[in-house]
Design an enzyme around this catalytic site. Structure first.
Site, PDB file in Angstrom:
ATOM      1  N   ARG A  50       0.836  -1.192   0.000  1.00 54.01           N
ATOM      2  CA  ARG A  50       0.000   0.000   0.000  1.00 54.01           C
ATOM      3  C   ARG A  50       0.880   1.254   0.000  1.00 54.01           C
ATOM      4  O   ARG A  50       1.843   1.353   0.765  1.00 54.01           O
ATOM      5  CB  ARG A  50      -0.927   0.038   1.230  1.00 54.01           C
ATOM      6  CG  ARG A  50      -2.044  -1.000   1.206  1.00 54.01           C
ATOM      7  CD  ARG A  50      -3.076  -0.680   0.140  1.00 54.01           C
ATOM      8  NE  ARG A  50      -4.148  -1.650   0.104  1.00 54.01           N
ATOM      9  CZ  ARG A  50      -4.168  -2.722  -0.683  1.00 54.01           C
ATOM     10  NH1 ARG A  50      -3.143  -2.958  -1.500  1.00 54.01           N
ATOM     11  NH2 ARG A  50      -5.189  -3.555  -0.657  1.00 54.01           N
ATOM     12  N   ARG A  77      -7.010  27.198  -3.118  1.00 57.78           N
ATOM     13  CA  ARG A  77      -6.413  25.874  -2.957  1.00 57.78           C
ATOM     14  C   ARG A  77      -6.146  25.304  -4.335  1.00 57.78           C
ATOM     15  O   ARG A  77      -7.081  24.975  -5.079  1.00 57.78           O
ATOM     16  CB  ARG A  77      -7.334  24.964  -2.150  1.00 57.78           C
ATOM     17  CG  ARG A  77      -7.522  25.380  -0.700  1.00 57.78           C
ATOM     18  CD  ARG A  77      -6.217  25.384   0.066  1.00 57.78           C
ATOM     19  NE  ARG A  77      -6.406  25.568   1.507  1.00 57.78           N
ATOM     20  CZ  ARG A  77      -5.416  25.634   2.388  1.00 57.78           C
ATOM     21  NH1 ARG A  77      -4.152  25.559   1.964  1.00 57.78           N
ATOM     22  NH2 ARG A  77      -5.666  25.799   3.676  1.00 57.78           N
ATOM     23  N   ALA A  89      -6.872  26.288  10.416  1.00 54.79           N
ATOM     24  CA  ALA A  89      -6.267  24.968  10.586  1.00 54.79           C
ATOM     25  C   ALA A  89      -4.780  25.060  10.303  1.00 54.79           C
ATOM     26  O   ALA A  89      -4.299  26.028   9.709  1.00 54.79           O
ATOM     27  CB  ALA A  89      -6.929  23.947   9.664  1.00 54.79           C
ATOM     28  N   LEU A  91      -0.789  22.477  10.334  1.00 57.08           N
ATOM     29  CA  LEU A  91      -0.092  21.208  10.486  1.00 57.08           C
ATOM     30  C   LEU A  91       0.532  21.063  11.869  1.00 57.08           C
ATOM     31  O   LEU A  91       0.944  22.045  12.494  1.00 57.08           O
ATOM     32  CB  LEU A  91       1.019  21.085   9.435  1.00 57.08           C
ATOM     33  CG  LEU A  91       0.593  21.101   7.972  1.00 57.08           C
ATOM     34  CD1 LEU A  91       1.825  21.130   7.073  1.00 57.08           C
ATOM     35  CD2 LEU A  91      -0.272  19.895   7.649  1.00 57.08           C
ATOM     36  N   GLU A 106      -2.027  28.288  15.761  1.00 59.05           N
ATOM     37  CA  GLU A 106      -2.591  28.455  14.424  1.00 59.05           C
ATOM     38  C   GLU A 106      -3.711  29.500  14.406  1.00 59.05           C
ATOM     39  O   GLU A 106      -3.850  30.250  13.441  1.00 59.05           O
ATOM     40  CB  GLU A 106      -3.114  27.118  13.894  1.00 59.05           C
ATOM     41  CG  GLU A 106      -2.023  26.136  13.511  1.00 59.05           C
ATOM     42  CD  GLU A 106      -1.209  26.606  12.314  1.00 59.05           C
ATOM     43  OE1 GLU A 106      -1.687  27.488  11.559  1.00 59.05           O
ATOM     44  OE2 GLU A 106      -0.095  26.101  12.122  1.00 59.05           O
ATOM     45  N   GLU A 110      -3.182  32.479  11.867  1.00 57.75           N
ATOM     46  CA  GLU A 110      -4.051  32.551  10.685  1.00 57.75           C
ATOM     47  C   GLU A 110      -5.008  33.727  10.722  1.00 57.75           C
ATOM     48  O   GLU A 110      -5.256  34.357   9.688  1.00 57.75           O
ATOM     49  CB  GLU A 110      -4.840  31.241  10.525  1.00 57.75           C
ATOM     50  CG  GLU A 110      -4.047  30.106   9.930  1.00 57.75           C
ATOM     51  CD  GLU A 110      -4.890  29.238   9.011  1.00 57.75           C
ATOM     52  OE1 GLU A 110      -6.111  29.173   9.200  1.00 57.75           O
ATOM     53  OE2 GLU A 110      -4.294  28.619   8.109  1.00 57.75           O
ATOM     54  N   PRO A 128      -8.541   7.598   5.518  1.00 58.28           N
ATOM     55  CA  PRO A 128      -7.835   6.415   6.014  1.00 58.28           C
ATOM     56  C   PRO A 128      -7.407   5.425   4.940  1.00 58.28           C
ATOM     57  O   PRO A 128      -6.539   4.592   5.196  1.00 58.28           O
ATOM     58  CB  PRO A 128      -8.837   5.782   6.985  1.00 58.28           C
ATOM     59  CG  PRO A 128     -10.166   6.318   6.583  1.00 58.28           C
ATOM     60  CD  PRO A 128      -9.909   7.701   6.062  1.00 58.28           C
ATOM     61  N   GLY A 129      -7.980   5.518   3.737  1.00 55.09           N
ATOM     62  CA  GLY A 129      -7.552   4.633   2.673  1.00 55.09           C
ATOM     63  C   GLY A 129      -6.298   5.105   1.969  1.00 55.09           C
ATOM     64  O   GLY A 129      -5.680   4.326   1.215  1.00 55.09           O
ATOM     65  N   GLU A 156      -2.174  32.750   1.381  1.00 59.59           N
ATOM     66  CA  GLU A 156      -2.819  33.432   2.494  1.00 59.59           C
ATOM     67  C   GLU A 156      -2.797  34.956   2.357  1.00 59.59           C
ATOM     68  O   GLU A 156      -3.394  35.656   3.184  1.00 59.59           O
ATOM     69  CB  GLU A 156      -2.151  33.017   3.810  1.00 59.59           C
ATOM     70  CG  GLU A 156      -2.350  31.545   4.152  1.00 59.59           C
ATOM     71  CD  GLU A 156      -1.748  31.189   5.499  1.00 59.59           C
ATOM     72  OE1 GLU A 156      -1.017  32.031   6.052  1.00 59.59           O
ATOM     73  OE2 GLU A 156      -2.007  30.080   5.988  1.00 59.59           O
TER      74      GLU A 156
END
Length: 208
Positions: A50, A77, A89, A91, A106, A110, A128-129, A156
């Site tokens: 995977r 984006r 949001a 990281l 953040e 932001e 999750p995949g 931004e």
């Protein structure tokens, strides 16, 4: 107690960690922000390969004011070719920094805000995949201006900020007008969280 028809009871509805025998794990692509990793592991006696995004994880903040309005931001984006609506949001890219502290940092970086009241909402596996990313969402209230205004760069630079009644944001989500996954999770979770707390003054204003 399990349901007599074979369905698990609500108390049993829980994700289950499972350690598999990983035979190899290699970085297939090293990116600027995150990597693509290729794992070979044994599952049910067979070798499985995977490829997935090896992600730092992230935090997101539902910032709610005293009038029951949620802070939304809009920015470009590139992967989706949209200026989509989002919530603040960022990281988890500072070593050993707890997610709650990252959320506070953040929010200030932001949108130049600080909050006196912080509450965890949910933590979610975003995809999750295809990624190991975990996003921790927080409800922030008791908002005030941050002591410093941050300089913004790249996408931004022309960020747009709007205060929107939480009920209107929920409607926009349900009507498909806002499609950012983190925003959807944050707005709907916050609305349900407020609905379930009797006497919370934010619940009445958010429902208007």
């Amino acid at each position: 107690m399990a349901d007599p028809l074979g369905e698990p009871g609500t108390e049993a509805l829980r994700d289950e960690p499972l350690a598999v025998d990983v035979l190899s794990s290699d970085v297939a692509f090293e990116g600027r922000v995150w990597d693509i990793r290729s794992d070979t592991f044994l599952y049910n006696g067979k070798r499985v390969v995977r490829d997935y995004v090896d992600h730092t994880g992230a935090v997101a903040i539902v910032a709610l004011d005293e009038e029951g309005r949620v802070l939304l931001i809009q920015q470009y984006r590139h992967p989706i070719g949209h200026r989509d609506w989002e919530i603040p949001a960022g990281l988890l890219d500072v070593d050993e920094e707890p997610p709650a502290e990252t959320a506070k940092r953040e929010l200030a970086e932001e949108v130049d805000l600080i909050a006196s009241d912080w509450e965890p909402l949910v933590s979610v596996f975003s995809t999750p995949g295809g990624s190991n990313e975990v996003i921790h969402l927080y409800l922030a209230r008791g908002l005030s201006a941050a002591p410093h205004v941050h300089v913004r760069e790249e996408e931004e630079v022309d960020i747009r900020i709007e205060w929107v009644p939480l009920a209107d944001a929920v409607t926009a989500v349900l009507e498909g007008r806002m499609r950012n996954a983190i925003l959807i999770m944050g707005v709907l979770t916050a609305a349900e969280r407020l609905r379930r707390v009797p006497g919370d003054p934010s619940a009445e204003t958010a429902a208007r």
